[in-house]
Scaffold this active site. Sequence first.
Site, PDB file in Angstrom:
ATOM      1  N   LEU A  59       0.845  -1.195   0.000  1.00 19.18           N
ATOM      2  CA  LEU A  59       0.000   0.000   0.000  1.00 19.18           C
ATOM      3  C   LEU A  59       0.881   1.244   0.000  1.00 19.18           C
ATOM      4  CD1 LEU A  59      -2.356  -1.424   2.709  1.00 19.18           C
ATOM      5  CD2 LEU A  59      -3.059  -0.983   0.358  1.00 19.18           C
ATOM      6  N   HIS A  60       0.650   2.128  -0.961  1.00 18.69           N
ATOM      7  CA  HIS A  60       1.461   3.344  -1.007  1.00 18.69           C
ATOM      8  C   HIS A  60       0.753   4.526  -1.647  1.00 18.69           C
ATOM      9  CE1 HIS A  60       2.021   1.811  -5.102  1.00 18.69           C
ATOM     10  NE2 HIS A  60       2.295   3.055  -5.435  1.00 18.69           N
ATOM     11  N   ARG A  61      -0.407   4.334  -2.265  1.00 10.35           N
ATOM     12  CA  ARG A  61      -1.018   5.431  -3.005  1.00 10.35           C
ATOM     13  C   ARG A  61      -1.495   6.525  -2.057  1.00 10.35           C
ATOM     14  NH1 ARG A  61      -1.525   4.680  -8.322  1.00 10.35           N
ATOM     15  NH2 ARG A  61      -1.242   2.548  -9.090  1.00 10.35           N
TER      16      ARG A  61
END
Length: 362
Positions: free
Chosen positions: A204-206
């Site tokens: 997860l990084h957005r």
Amino acid sequence: MSPLVLHVTGARPNFPKAAPVIAALERRGVRQLLVHTGQHYDRNMSEIFFRDLGLPEPDLNLGIGSGSHAVQTAAMMTALETVFLDERPDLVVVYGDVNSTLAAALVAAKLGVRCAHVEAGLRSFDWTMPEEVNRVVTDRLSDIVFATSPDALVHLAREGVDPDRMHFVGNPMIDTLLRLRDRFDGSRVVTELDLPATYAVATLHRPGNVDDPATLDRMVAALRRVGDRIDLVLPVHPRGRQQLEASGLFDHPRVHATEPLGYLEFLGLVAGSALVVTDSGGIQEETTVLGVPCLTLRPNTERPVTITHGTNRLVTTEGLAGHVDAVLAGDGPTPGVVPPLWDGASGERIADVVVDVLASAD
């Protein structure tokens, strides 16, 4: 002197897309230059990928590093303009939808240098995503657009792209996956974390998931509910590291943080997992080919072929735990037919087009 093709990469998703194209052009004797903007500068986000993928060391590393979208893109444009003026490439090839992609396409257009976009035509229709802006602008500026899926061709046609500029070539990232699949190995992480035979992976990084505190709180609560059901491994992207560590997510005894992993190790971990939770576009494609159930924490995807042909499902934070239960019960998304031309030969098809374009300009 023979024509020069200049490849611009900058972030982890670019490298497995570029590797088969560079290799195929090398086999055809094309003169090439590889530029790494340094958008991803962490060793495990960048350098280790060159080793894992067998990519040549970049001829130039611009060392741009992090910054806001405007600061980072402007610094890339300034540096790339100097490179293009010095090297005088006959064709610039850009990959994906990161800021390096946009910066190179803009500079090439301003200087009148032809540009080819690998992975063109993908659309989420979500203008809150910086990547969507990068995709649309890059496609508009590019002289050659290489599409990975039939729906991408439809989007490009609707936007008025000349059919002569469009080439359906398949997915070069899958070339890399198929070439290296026998070398995938996640055993080190499994051993170090003492994982059971059944585990899940999350990435997860957005900004939409990790930047807004309220959204992050809901996501962390959802991941903790997943941890109640199955051990969850989360390689922590530098972009969201501080927020995730401060959230208390890793206080859960079955939620395990690890550093960013190299290509072979990460996909080895994914290939051995029961399911993946992600907001990454590329992982939606990789799990489709690997046959691993993928739960995408986003309201949309620019890769709908991973849903129609693959193992991907769009889920909400509220519904995530229920989807995990379904996967563990054997009722989750199952492997379908691999998307057309995801056959390991996309780099060869791209190289054939590039050679023809270079020859026609002589």
